[in-house]
Design an enzyme around this catalytic site. Structure first.
Site, short mmCIF file in Angstrom:
data_model
loop_
_atom_site.label_atom_id
_atom_site.label_comp_id
_atom_site.label_asym_id
_atom_site.label_seq_id
_atom_site.Cartn_x
_atom_site.Cartn_y
_atom_site.Cartn_z
N SER A 21 11.24 -37.70 20.21
CA SER A 21 10.40 -36.78 19.42
C SER A 21 11.19 -35.54 19.00
O SER A 21 11.00 -35.01 17.90
CB SER A 21 9.13 -36.40 20.18
OG SER A 21 9.45 -35.75 21.38
N HIS A 119 15.94 -28.04 27.27
CA HIS A 119 15.44 -28.22 28.64
C HIS A 119 13.97 -27.79 28.72
O HIS A 119 13.60 -26.73 28.20
CB HIS A 119 16.28 -27.36 29.60
CG HIS A 119 15.86 -27.55 31.04
ND1 HIS A 119 16.18 -28.68 31.76
CD2 HIS A 119 15.11 -26.77 31.86
CE1 HIS A 119 15.66 -28.58 32.97
NE2 HIS A 119 15.00 -27.44 33.05
C1 GRF Z 1 11.82 -33.76 26.64
O1 GRF Z 1 10.71 -33.31 27.34
C2 GRF Z 1 13.06 -33.09 27.16
O2 GRF Z 1 12.95 -31.75 27.40
C3 GRF Z 1 13.25 -33.86 28.40
O3 GRF Z 1 13.07 -35.18 27.96
C4 GRF Z 1 12.11 -35.19 26.92
C5 GRF Z 1 12.65 -35.90 25.73
O4 GRF Z 1 11.64 -36.26 24.86
N1 GRF Z 1 14.52 -33.62 29.01
P1 GRF Z 1 11.96 -36.99 23.49
O5 GRF Z 1 12.83 -38.20 23.80
O6 GRF Z 1 12.66 -36.03 22.57
O7 GRF Z 1 10.62 -37.40 22.94
#
Ligand code: GRF
Length: 219
Positions: A21, A119
């Site tokens: 996302s 993060h």
């Molecule tokens: C996010 O919450 C990021 O902060 C964490 O993993 C998730 C990744 O989500 N480390 P996406 O793959 O970008 O949907």
């Protein structure tokens, strides 16, 4: 790796292990003009990950590169394969968007101060895994997300931007994570952080690569 000067477009790489996302938010921001750049390549350590599917759907080059034998880091050969793919794509900036592996010194030396991480907490609070759960367990009333340059530590390095997110009384790990991810999708567009990105990448591009300080491996 090329230097990026004011007014130029960033050639971005996004590395992720999950649904992508944040990658979609970055790609959409580039297409809408909010971020002067393009997502040139997406790499994942997870075969069939959503991030690869969503990149392919958008016509973005997407590759699964096997991480090797370790669970939390890339092995030596895998790390070299990631470096080679990114150098071949001539990217200016590497964005870690839910990439679940610690990167070695070699990787950071190949892209000095060109790696940023998203993060899901207000660093330096709650580094590491499941930061939203750590925040909930601790009982903080406010958490958030951070975009920062990656250095040799775990979720350390100069902070580019942060966004706060309230913790509600009836939050579960899932509801809090979803609210944080909404904020991440805004913060990860990167366009708002261009002055710092330009400053850092310009600073670094004027340094001969061989004089970059040795960075200790995190393994
Ligand atoms: C996010 O919450 C990021 O902060 C964490 O993993 C998730 C990744 O989500 N480390 P996406 O793959 O970008 O949907």
């Amino acid at each position: 790796m090329r230097g990026v000067s004011e007014g130029k477009k960033f050639k971005l790489a996004v590395l992720g292990s999950g649904q992508g996302s944040n990658m979609v938010a970055i790609a959409e921001a580039c297409r809408a003009g909010g971020m002067p750049g393009e997502v040139a390549i997406v790499l994942s350590d997870a075969a069939g990950a959503g991030i690869l599917i969503r990149a392919t759907e958008r016509g973005i080059r997407a590759e699964f590169i096997p991480p090797g034998k370790f669970r939390t880091k890339l092995d030596k050969e895998a790390e070299q394969a990631y470096i080679a793919a990114l150098q071949q794509a001539q990217v200016d900036l590497v964005v870690l968007a839910g990439f679940m592996r610690i990167l070695h010194g070699d990787f950071l030396r190949a892209f000095p101060e060109r790696v940023v991480n998203i993060h899901p907490a207000l660093l330096p609070s709650f580094p590491g895994l499941e930061a939203w759960k750590q925040a909930l367990d601790y009982g903080v009333k406010l958490t958030g997300c951070t975009v920062h340059f990656v250095d040799q530590g775990i979720d350390t390095g100069p902070i580019l931007a942060q966004q706060t997110v309230p913790v509600l009384d009836d939050d579960t790990p899932a509801t809090l994570h979803e609210r944080i991810q909404q904020a991440e999708r805004v913060l990860s567009r990167l366009g708002a952080h261009l002055p710092q990105l330009n400053e850092k990448t310009e600073e670094k591009s004027s340094l001969p690569r061989r004089t970059a300080p040795a960075i200790q491996s995190r393994a």
